[in-house]
Design a protein around this motif. Sequence first.
Motif, PDB file in Angstrom:
ATOM      1  N   HIS A  20       2.331   3.821   2.277  1.00 58.36           N
ATOM      2  CA  HIS A  20       0.827   3.032   1.993  1.00 58.36           C
ATOM      3  C   HIS A  20       0.523   2.993   3.474  1.00 58.36           C
ATOM      4  O   HIS A  20      -0.319   2.161   4.184  1.00 58.36           O
ATOM      5  CB  HIS A  20       1.295   1.428   1.950  1.00 58.36           C
ATOM      6  CG  HIS A  20       1.726   1.052   0.852  1.00 58.36           C
ATOM      7  ND1 HIS A  20       1.641   1.101  -0.063  1.00 58.36           N
ATOM      8  CD2 HIS A  20       2.976   1.023   0.315  1.00 58.36           C
ATOM      9  CE1 HIS A  20       1.842   0.926  -1.490  1.00 58.36           C
ATOM     10  NE2 HIS A  20       3.009   1.049  -1.500  1.00 58.36           N
ATOM     11  N   ASP A  27      -6.075   6.699   1.707  1.00 53.39           N
ATOM     12  CA  ASP A  27      -5.269   5.217   1.995  1.00 53.39           C
ATOM     13  C   ASP A  27      -4.707   5.569   0.170  1.00 53.39           C
ATOM     14  O   ASP A  27      -3.942   4.668  -1.018  1.00 53.39           O
ATOM     15  CB  ASP A  27      -6.413   4.128   1.106  1.00 53.39           C
ATOM     16  CG  ASP A  27      -7.045   3.672   2.996  1.00 53.39           C
ATOM     17  OD1 ASP A  27      -6.301   3.615   3.415  1.00 53.39           O
ATOM     18  OD2 ASP A  27      -8.501   3.143   2.477  1.00 53.39           O
ATOM     19  N   THR A  54      -2.067   6.001  -2.330  1.00 52.73           N
ATOM     20  CA  THR A  54      -0.674   5.814  -2.587  1.00 52.73           C
ATOM     21  C   THR A  54      -0.086   6.662  -3.391  1.00 52.73           C
ATOM     22  O   THR A  54       1.393   6.161  -3.903  1.00 52.73           O
ATOM     23  CB  THR A  54      -0.202   4.356  -2.987  1.00 52.73           C
ATOM     24  OG1 THR A  54      -1.058   4.003  -4.215  1.00 52.73           O
ATOM     25  CG2 THR A  54      -1.270   3.653  -1.689  1.00 52.73           C
TER      26      THR A  54
END
Length: 351
Positions: A291, A316, A318
Amino acid sequence: MRVLVVNAGSSSLKLRLLGPDDEVERTADTEPGADLDGLVRDWPTPDAVGHRVVHGGTRFTDPVVIDRTVRKELEDLSALAPLHQPKSLAGLDAVGALLPDVPAVACFDTAFHATIPEAAATYAVPRRWRERYAIRRYGFHGLSHAWCAARAAELTGARRVVTAHLGAGASLAAVLDGRSVDTTMGFTPLEGLVMATRSGTVDPGLVLWLEEHEHLSPHEVADTLEKRSGLAALAGTADMREVVAAAARDEADAALALDVYVHRLAAGIASMAAAAGGLEVLAFTGGVGEHAGGIRTRAAQRLAFLGVAVDPAQEDSTDGEITGPGAAVRTLVVPAREDLEIARGTRAALG
């Protein structure tokens, strides 16, 4: 085979019921000592139970079916992991009392690293210490590293992988052809990277100096290095999200904490790449690894000389590949699934 996975940590107890095809049928997160009967009363009865056990010593290098003899041997290993082993045993006993007729298997965090060569495992201390106290680099987070490395190899076919398990605890592993050949944690989980509340590697002379000049007891030093160091000591918080936010506000302590964290992380990855004889894939996992895209980006910038680069558009992400254009090394984000690794080991041990 339906497997109940029991992950007893120092302050949490996680239960996952996985179906025959590894589908998650039930989950429960609670505290050690909770009423398990009330939590799982309406759950389907599992065919087997798989327990995460932190330390297997030199004796247990594969998952093992638990019986009275094994239970006693695991208890004897508590001195090597006093914070975690008793919690694992408590979870084992509690579930065993609830499901006495269901076979149980212990899967070990140290087992994946049992393959590291003697050159990596051996500390340069007197032989009598090494032999009497089984002093060596054991490594930890093995269940996470094993899953991450296998998933990375499945996705890329790579032979040389460095896995980065970054969470409250953090460690790296060098993986060659699916086998761990080095890792950053050592005799205890205190060695290696900067962590949430753990210092990571410090000069052993510093420990001796503090005991002599500050008149601190070994327990006081150990307690501080374990529980009040790391990010907590540098930035005033152990939560990486808060550290990142504070650094964005130009708070000096938080900025320094990130600099120290990334410096140690990048250096460790380079060291692991050397142990693996090269680097084809860098795989991040764990809460921070999955994260904290900014941490991954900063580490990659420090590792550009190895051919590492991440795609800014994927910062960003994940899950999946985040490799930058033209990079020689592929970079992945792999969601942590220790439960699947434990279920796999449980089924293997039961044949």
